[in-house]
Design a protein around this motif. Sequence first.
Motif, PDB file in Angstrom:
ATOM      1  N   ALA A   1       3.614  -5.219 -10.945  1.00 37.50           N
ATOM      2  CA  ALA A   1       3.698  -5.123  -9.478  1.00 37.50           C
ATOM      3  C   ALA A   1       3.342  -3.720  -9.005  1.00 37.50           C
ATOM      4  CB  ALA A   1       5.101  -5.502  -9.019  1.00 37.50           C
ATOM      5  N   GLN A   2       3.793  -2.701  -9.714  1.00 35.20           N
ATOM      6  CA  GLN A   2       3.477  -1.315  -9.348  1.00 35.20           C
ATOM      7  C   GLN A   2       1.988  -1.033  -9.541  1.00 35.20           C
ATOM      8  OE1 GLN A   2       6.308   0.513 -11.964  1.00 35.20           O
ATOM      9  NE2 GLN A   2       7.803   0.869 -10.330  1.00 35.20           N
ATOM     10  N   LEU A   3       1.412  -1.575 -10.613  1.00 32.97           N
ATOM     11  CA  LEU A   3      -0.021  -1.396 -10.843  1.00 32.97           C
ATOM     12  C   LEU A   3      -0.825  -2.069  -9.741  1.00 32.97           C
ATOM     13  CD1 LEU A   3      -2.454  -0.512 -12.474  1.00 32.97           C
ATOM     14  CD2 LEU A   3      -2.091  -2.462 -13.999  1.00 32.97           C
ATOM     15  N   GLN A   4      -0.412  -3.267  -9.338  1.00 34.81           N
ATOM     16  CA  GLN A   4      -1.094  -3.955  -8.250  1.00 34.81           C
ATOM     17  C   GLN A   4      -0.998  -3.147  -6.962  1.00 34.81           C
ATOM     18  OE1 GLN A   4      -3.024  -6.680  -8.378  1.00 34.81           O
ATOM     19  NE2 GLN A   4      -3.469  -6.366  -6.192  1.00 34.81           N
ATOM     20  N   ALA A   5       0.151  -2.552  -6.720  1.00 35.81           N
ATOM     21  CA  ALA A   5       0.323  -1.731  -5.518  1.00 35.81           C
ATOM     22  C   ALA A   5      -0.561  -0.493  -5.569  1.00 35.81           C
ATOM     23  CB  ALA A   5       1.794  -1.332  -5.366  1.00 35.81           C
ATOM     24  N   LEU A   6      -0.658   0.146  -6.741  1.00 34.35           N
ATOM     25  CA  LEU A   6      -1.508   1.325  -6.901  1.00 34.35           C
ATOM     26  C   LEU A   6      -2.964   0.984  -6.615  1.00 34.35           C
ATOM     27  CD1 LEU A   6      -2.149   4.216  -7.772  1.00 34.35           C
ATOM     28  CD2 LEU A   6      -2.090   3.429 -10.148  1.00 34.35           C
ATOM     29  N   ILE A   7      -3.436  -0.116  -7.176  1.00 34.46           N
ATOM     30  CA  ILE A   7      -4.818  -0.532  -6.929  1.00 34.46           C
ATOM     31  C   ILE A   7      -5.008  -0.878  -5.452  1.00 34.46           C
ATOM     32  CG2 ILE A   7      -6.537  -2.311  -7.447  1.00 34.46           C
ATOM     33  CD1 ILE A   7      -5.414  -2.370 -10.307  1.00 34.46           C
ATOM     34  N   GLY A   8      -3.966  -1.474  -4.832  1.00 38.23           N
ATOM     35  CA  GLY A   8      -4.033  -1.770  -3.400  1.00 38.23           C
ATOM     36  C   GLY A   8      -4.168  -0.499  -2.568  1.00 38.23           C
ATOM     37  N   TYR A   9      -3.452   0.551  -2.970  1.00 36.79           N
ATOM     38  CA  TYR A   9      -3.568   1.836  -2.262  1.00 36.79           C
ATOM     39  C   TYR A   9      -4.966   2.418  -2.420  1.00 36.79           C
ATOM     40  CZ  TYR A   9      -3.271   6.900  -1.652  1.00 36.79           C
ATOM     41  OH  TYR A   9      -3.519   8.203  -1.281  1.00 36.79           O
ATOM     42  N   LEU A  10      -5.501   2.397  -3.643  1.00 40.28           N
ATOM     43  CA  LEU A  10      -6.849   2.935  -3.857  1.00 40.28           C
ATOM     44  C   LEU A  10      -7.876   2.162  -3.044  1.00 40.28           C
ATOM     45  CD1 LEU A  10      -6.740   3.555  -7.719  1.00 40.28           C
ATOM     46  CD2 LEU A  10      -6.675   5.288  -5.904  1.00 40.28           C
ATOM     47  N   SER A  11      -7.762   0.833  -3.023  1.00 38.36           N
ATOM     48  CA  SER A  11      -8.690   0.018  -2.247  1.00 38.36           C
ATOM     49  C   SER A  11      -8.576   0.349  -0.759  1.00 38.36           C
ATOM     50  CB  SER A  11      -8.395  -1.462  -2.490  1.00 38.36           C
ATOM     51  OG  SER A  11      -9.245  -2.287  -1.733  1.00 38.36           O
ATOM     52  N   HIS A  12      -7.360   0.528  -0.292  1.00 34.16           N
ATOM     53  CA  HIS A  12      -7.126   0.890   1.106  1.00 34.16           C
ATOM     54  C   HIS A  12      -7.780   2.235   1.439  1.00 34.16           C
ATOM     55  CE1 HIS A  12      -4.716   1.342   4.831  1.00 34.16           C
ATOM     56  NE2 HIS A  12      -4.536   2.595   4.449  1.00 34.16           N
ATOM     57  N   MET A  13      -7.656   3.196   0.534  1.00 37.01           N
ATOM     58  CA  MET A  13      -8.201   4.528   0.785  1.00 37.01           C
ATOM     59  C   MET A  13      -9.709   4.580   0.690  1.00 37.01           C
ATOM     60  SD  MET A  13      -5.572   6.150   1.745  1.00 37.01           S
ATOM     61  CE  MET A  13      -6.248   7.827   1.868  1.00 37.01           C
TER      62      MET A  13
ATOM     63  N   VAL B   1       0.836  -1.201   0.000  1.00 37.70           N
ATOM     64  CA  VAL B   1       0.000   0.000   0.000  1.00 37.70           C
ATOM     65  C   VAL B   1       0.874   1.255   0.000  1.00 37.70           C
ATOM     66  CG1 VAL B   1      -1.614   1.361   1.391  1.00 37.70           C
ATOM     67  CG2 VAL B   1      -2.045  -1.067   1.004  1.00 37.70           C
ATOM     68  N   ARG B   2       1.963   1.243   0.766  1.00 40.61           N
ATOM     69  CA  ARG B   2       2.858   2.403   0.782  1.00 40.61           C
ATOM     70  C   ARG B   2       3.517   2.605  -0.588  1.00 40.61           C
ATOM     71  NH1 ARG B   2       4.131   0.160   5.859  1.00 40.61           N
ATOM     72  NH2 ARG B   2       6.149  -0.610   5.093  1.00 40.61           N
ATOM     73  N   GLU B   3       3.860   1.495  -1.248  1.00 41.54           N
ATOM     74  CA  GLU B   3       4.393   1.605  -2.606  1.00 41.54           C
ATOM     75  C   GLU B   3       3.311   2.144  -3.545  1.00 41.54           C
ATOM     76  OE1 GLU B   3       6.431   1.322  -6.256  1.00 41.54           O
ATOM     77  OE2 GLU B   3       7.125   1.531  -4.179  1.00 41.54           O
ATOM     78  N   GLY B   4       2.073   1.715  -3.338  1.00 42.45           N
ATOM     79  CA  GLY B   4       0.968   2.228  -4.145  1.00 42.45           C
ATOM     80  C   GLY B   4       0.771   3.722  -3.974  1.00 42.45           C
TER      81      GLY B   4
END
Length: 266
Positions: A247-259, A174-177
């Motif tokens: 991997a970066q795209l997965q992290a970005l989507i993980g950040y959006l989901s977290h937010m 999530v932090r990478e996202g």
Amino acid sequence: MRHIAALLAALLTGTAGAAELTLELPQGSRSWSSEQLLAHPEAQDIKIEADVAYKRTMRYRAVPLAELLQGVQPGDHLQAVALDGFAAELPAAPLLSRQGARAWLAVEDPARPWPGLSRNKPSAGPFYLVWQQPEAAQIGPEQWPFQVVRLRLLAPVAQRFPALLPATDASAEVREGFAQFQKNCLACHRLNGAGDSQFGPDLNLPHNPTEYFSGDFLRRYIRDPQSLRQWPQGRMPGFGEDVLSDAQLQALIGYLSHMAARKAAH
């Protein structure tokens, strides 16, 4: 839209020759006219391969951006603001580098204007941040702002906009996202009402895209927006694997989901 903003700016400034770039830096604020920059002692004729805005090889009269950033340190953070409200967040280190990836301020000559970005649209001028060897520093398309009117030194995004921050116990992914969001999304979008861009919609209010894109559709949309929504006026670019790895795209989507679970009151 970008062509309307450019026309309004031209009316306000009188002529293309009156274009000015404002720098807000540690040593104070200064404005450079296009004429002054074209005559700058460090100005050169350069060739840009695979130009992001024009999608072909382009040649420009340009000044090494580092020459204009007096007093800026590698750890600083800058923002480039365009006519239409696009606000690119730029770490200073690659902008100051004189090896590998190198940043240039391309300056449109009023006597030899650049071509329009597409039919019936204005050019990328009067000022355009372009890169030589961008791959050396993983420079993404959002770090090629065009129609720039202001460059300013600011505090880092996390300090200016705490509403963007993930929870303190968020995962490394999530932090990478969050880092990828700053690099690839914040130039056009706000989130939780936080951000400087006036260009695209908020990505958390009233709804987060992870709440209405099911299955693999959000991933596909980020990779190629027109593959899901064919719209002639669509302005969002696609983010290929050369810009945003899986991997970066997965992290970005993980950040959006977290937010999506951290919406600001509105």
